[in-house]
Scaffold this motif. Structure first.
Motif, PDB file in Angstrom:
ATOM      1  N   LEU A  24       0.831  -1.208   0.000  1.00 13.83           N
ATOM      2  CA  LEU A  24       0.000   0.000   0.000  1.00 13.83           C
ATOM      3  C   LEU A  24       0.865   1.258   0.000  1.00 13.83           C
ATOM      4  N   ALA A  25       1.896   1.285   0.831  1.00 13.64           N
ATOM      5  CA  ALA A  25       2.788   2.442   0.889  1.00 13.64           C
ATOM      6  C   ALA A  25       3.509   2.644  -0.445  1.00 13.64           C
ATOM      7  N   ALA A  26       3.966   1.563  -1.055  1.00 12.72           N
ATOM      8  CA  ALA A  26       4.653   1.662  -2.347  1.00 12.72           C
ATOM      9  C   ALA A  26       3.704   2.155  -3.434  1.00 12.72           C
ATOM     10  N   THR A  27       2.478   1.664  -3.420  1.00  7.56           N
ATOM     11  CA  THR A  27       1.488   2.094  -4.405  1.00  7.56           C
ATOM     12  C   THR A  27       1.152   3.567  -4.238  1.00  7.56           C
ATOM     13  N   LEU A  28       0.895   3.984  -3.008  1.00  3.86           N
ATOM     14  CA  LEU A  28       0.586   5.387  -2.751  1.00  3.86           C
ATOM     15  C   LEU A  28       1.789   6.282  -3.071  1.00  3.86           C
ATOM     16  N   GLY A  29       2.985   5.802  -2.777  1.00  4.81           N
ATOM     17  CA  GLY A  29       4.190   6.554  -3.108  1.00  4.81           C
ATOM     18  C   GLY A  29       4.363   6.730  -4.608  1.00  4.81           C
ATOM     19  N   LEU A  44      10.632   0.772 -17.020  1.00  8.57           N
ATOM     20  CA  LEU A  44      10.800  -0.214 -15.951  1.00  8.57           C
ATOM     21  C   LEU A  44       9.941   0.129 -14.738  1.00  8.57           C
ATOM     22  N   CYS A  45       9.755   1.418 -14.469  1.00  7.36           N
ATOM     23  CA  CYS A  45       8.863   1.827 -13.374  1.00  7.36           C
ATOM     24  C   CYS A  45       7.430   1.396 -13.670  1.00  7.36           C
ATOM     25  N   TRP A  46       7.013   1.509 -14.924  1.00  6.75           N
ATOM     26  CA  TRP A  46       5.663   1.057 -15.299  1.00  6.75           C
ATOM     27  C   TRP A  46       5.514  -0.440 -15.040  1.00  6.75           C
ATOM     28  N   TYR A  47       6.518  -1.212 -15.442  1.00  5.83           N
ATOM     29  CA  TYR A  47       6.453  -2.663 -15.229  1.00  5.83           C
ATOM     30  C   TYR A  47       6.370  -3.002 -13.734  1.00  5.83           C
ATOM     31  N   GLN A  48       7.120  -2.266 -12.925  1.00  9.06           N
ATOM     32  CA  GLN A  48       7.081  -2.505 -11.480  1.00  9.06           C
ATOM     33  C   GLN A  48       5.718  -2.123 -10.904  1.00  9.06           C
ATOM     34  N   ARG A  49       5.120  -1.066 -11.420  1.00 10.78           N
ATOM     35  CA  ARG A  49       3.775  -0.686 -10.977  1.00 10.78           C
ATOM     36  C   ARG A  49       2.760  -1.771 -11.336  1.00 10.78           C
ATOM     37  N   ILE A  50       2.928  -2.363 -12.518  1.00  8.49           N
ATOM     38  CA  ILE A  50       2.023  -3.433 -12.942  1.00  8.49           C
ATOM     39  C   ILE A  50       2.084  -4.595 -11.958  1.00  8.49           C
ATOM     40  N   ALA A  51       3.245  -4.845 -11.385  1.00  8.14           N
ATOM     41  CA  ALA A  51       3.398  -5.926 -10.402  1.00  8.14           C
ATOM     42  C   ALA A  51       2.959  -5.491  -9.003  1.00  8.14           C
ATOM     43  N   MET A  52       3.161  -4.218  -8.645  1.00  7.30           N
ATOM     44  CA  MET A  52       2.884  -3.765  -7.276  1.00  7.30           C
ATOM     45  C   MET A  52       1.402  -3.458  -7.040  1.00  7.30           C
ATOM     46  N   PHE A  53       0.780  -2.737  -7.947  1.00  2.71           N
ATOM     47  CA  PHE A  53      -0.588  -2.260  -7.702  1.00  2.71           C
ATOM     48  C   PHE A  53      -1.575  -3.394  -7.395  1.00  2.71           C
ATOM     49  N   PRO A  54      -1.566  -4.517  -8.114  1.00  2.00           N
ATOM     50  CA  PRO A  54      -2.523  -5.583  -7.784  1.00  2.00           C
ATOM     51  C   PRO A  54      -2.248  -6.277  -6.453  1.00  2.00           C
ATOM     52  N   LEU A  55      -1.036  -6.117  -5.917  1.00  4.28           N
ATOM     53  CA  LEU A  55      -0.729  -6.736  -4.627  1.00  4.28           C
ATOM     54  C   LEU A  55      -1.604  -6.165  -3.511  1.00  4.28           C
ATOM     55  N   TYR A  73      -1.006 -16.507  -4.016  1.00  7.78           N
ATOM     56  CA  TYR A  73      -1.549 -15.671  -5.087  1.00  7.78           C
ATOM     57  C   TYR A  73      -0.663 -14.457  -5.346  1.00  7.78           C
ATOM     58  N   ALA A  74       0.019 -13.993  -4.323  1.00  8.61           N
ATOM     59  CA  ALA A  74       0.876 -12.821  -4.448  1.00  8.61           C
ATOM     60  C   ALA A  74       2.258 -13.170  -5.006  1.00  8.61           C
ATOM     61  N   LEU A  75       2.652 -14.419  -4.856  1.00 12.91           N
ATOM     62  CA  LEU A  75       4.011 -14.837  -5.226  1.00 12.91           C
ATOM     63  C   LEU A  75       4.397 -14.502  -6.669  1.00 12.91           C
ATOM     64  N   PRO A  76       3.568 -14.761  -7.678  1.00 12.07           N
ATOM     65  CA  PRO A  76       3.985 -14.418  -9.047  1.00 12.07           C
ATOM     66  C   PRO A  76       4.203 -12.918  -9.237  1.00 12.07           C
ATOM     67  N   SER A  79       7.456 -11.949  -7.351  1.00 14.37           N
ATOM     68  CA  SER A  79       8.639 -12.465  -8.053  1.00 14.37           C
ATOM     69  C   SER A  79       8.952 -11.631  -9.296  1.00 14.37           C
ATOM     70  N   ALA A  80       7.926 -11.327 -10.080  1.00 12.02           N
ATOM     71  CA  ALA A  80       8.128 -10.518 -11.288  1.00 12.02           C
ATOM     72  C   ALA A  80       8.611  -9.119 -10.911  1.00 12.02           C
ATOM     73  N   GLY A  81       7.959  -8.506  -9.942  1.00 12.24           N
ATOM     74  CA  GLY A  81       8.358  -7.163  -9.525  1.00 12.24           C
ATOM     75  C   GLY A  81       9.762  -7.122  -8.960  1.00 12.24           C
ATOM     76  N   LEU A  82      10.119  -8.137  -8.190  1.00 13.01           N
ATOM     77  CA  LEU A  82      11.461  -8.202  -7.604  1.00 13.01           C
ATOM     78  C   LEU A  82      12.518  -8.327  -8.700  1.00 13.01           C
ATOM     79  N   ALA A  83      12.251  -9.155  -9.698  1.00  6.34           N
ATOM     80  CA  ALA A  83      13.203  -9.331 -10.803  1.00  6.34           C
ATOM     81  C   ALA A  83      13.373  -8.027 -11.586  1.00  6.34           C
ATOM     82  N   ILE A  84      12.270  -7.342 -11.869  1.00 12.69           N
ATOM     83  CA  ILE A  84      12.344  -6.081 -12.617  1.00 12.69           C
ATOM     84  C   ILE A  84      13.039  -5.008 -11.782  1.00 12.69           C
ATOM     85  N   ALA A  85      12.718  -4.951 -10.498  1.00 11.07           N
ATOM     86  CA  ALA A  85      13.347  -3.958  -9.620  1.00 11.07           C
ATOM     87  C   ALA A  85      14.848  -4.224  -9.481  1.00 11.07           C
ATOM     88  N   LEU A  86      15.238  -5.478  -9.463  1.00 13.97           N
ATOM     89  CA  LEU A  86      16.657  -5.823  -9.391  1.00 13.97           C
ATOM     90  C   LEU A  86      17.377  -5.373 -10.662  1.00 13.97           C
TER      91      LEU A  86
END
Length: 146
Positions: A24-29, A44-55, A73-76, A79-86
């Protein structure tokens, strides 16, 4: 025996709550940076948002229903967001060559140090920390899914 089971459930609920609050904090940020500060996100920020917002709704529903299996349900997404953020953090740090960046010349840069910071903190590192924190919370859960 009953108290031990409840303690495990409470620990799992606390970890799920921590994961939810982090998402929630990351999404609001991210929304604050884009909508209030007017800073356009890079590819890359867009891709990370795609992974974060549905969480946020996935973890909220898991909390609401008392479903310790919400991690599954959150794991995929995590995992995707972590890989993109890395990858994004590697680009920002200069560990990955700029030629491997999906950002275009016309859009925001994926590694521009002046553009990719908020309050002096690098946005790619903040995202990496958020996804890593959520992954840690979900990975530390105990007990079987209910």
């Amino acid at each position: 025996m009953m108290q031990d089971n409840r303690a495990v459930t409470s620990a799992a609920e606390i970890l799920l709550l921590a994961a939810f609050l982090t998402a929630l904090a990351a999404t609001l940020g991210a929304l604050f940076i884009g909508e209030v500060l007017g800073q356009m996100p890079c590819t890359l920020c867009w891709y990370q948002r795609i992974a974060m917002f549905p969480l946020v709704p996935v973890l909220a529903i898991g909390l609401w229903r008392g479903d310790a299996g919400a991690w599954f349900y959150a794991l995929p997404l995590v995992s995707a967001g972590l890989a993109i953020a890395l990858w994004h953090s590697g680009l920002y740090a200069g560990l990955i060559p700029e030629t491997a960046s999906p950002c275009t010349r016309d859009g925001p840069s994926c590694s521009n140090r002046a553009q990719m910071t908020i309050i002096g903190l690098p946005i790619p590192y903040l995202s990496l920390g958020a996804f890593a924190g959520i992954a840690l919370c979900l990975g530390l859960r105990k007990g079987k899914p209910t």
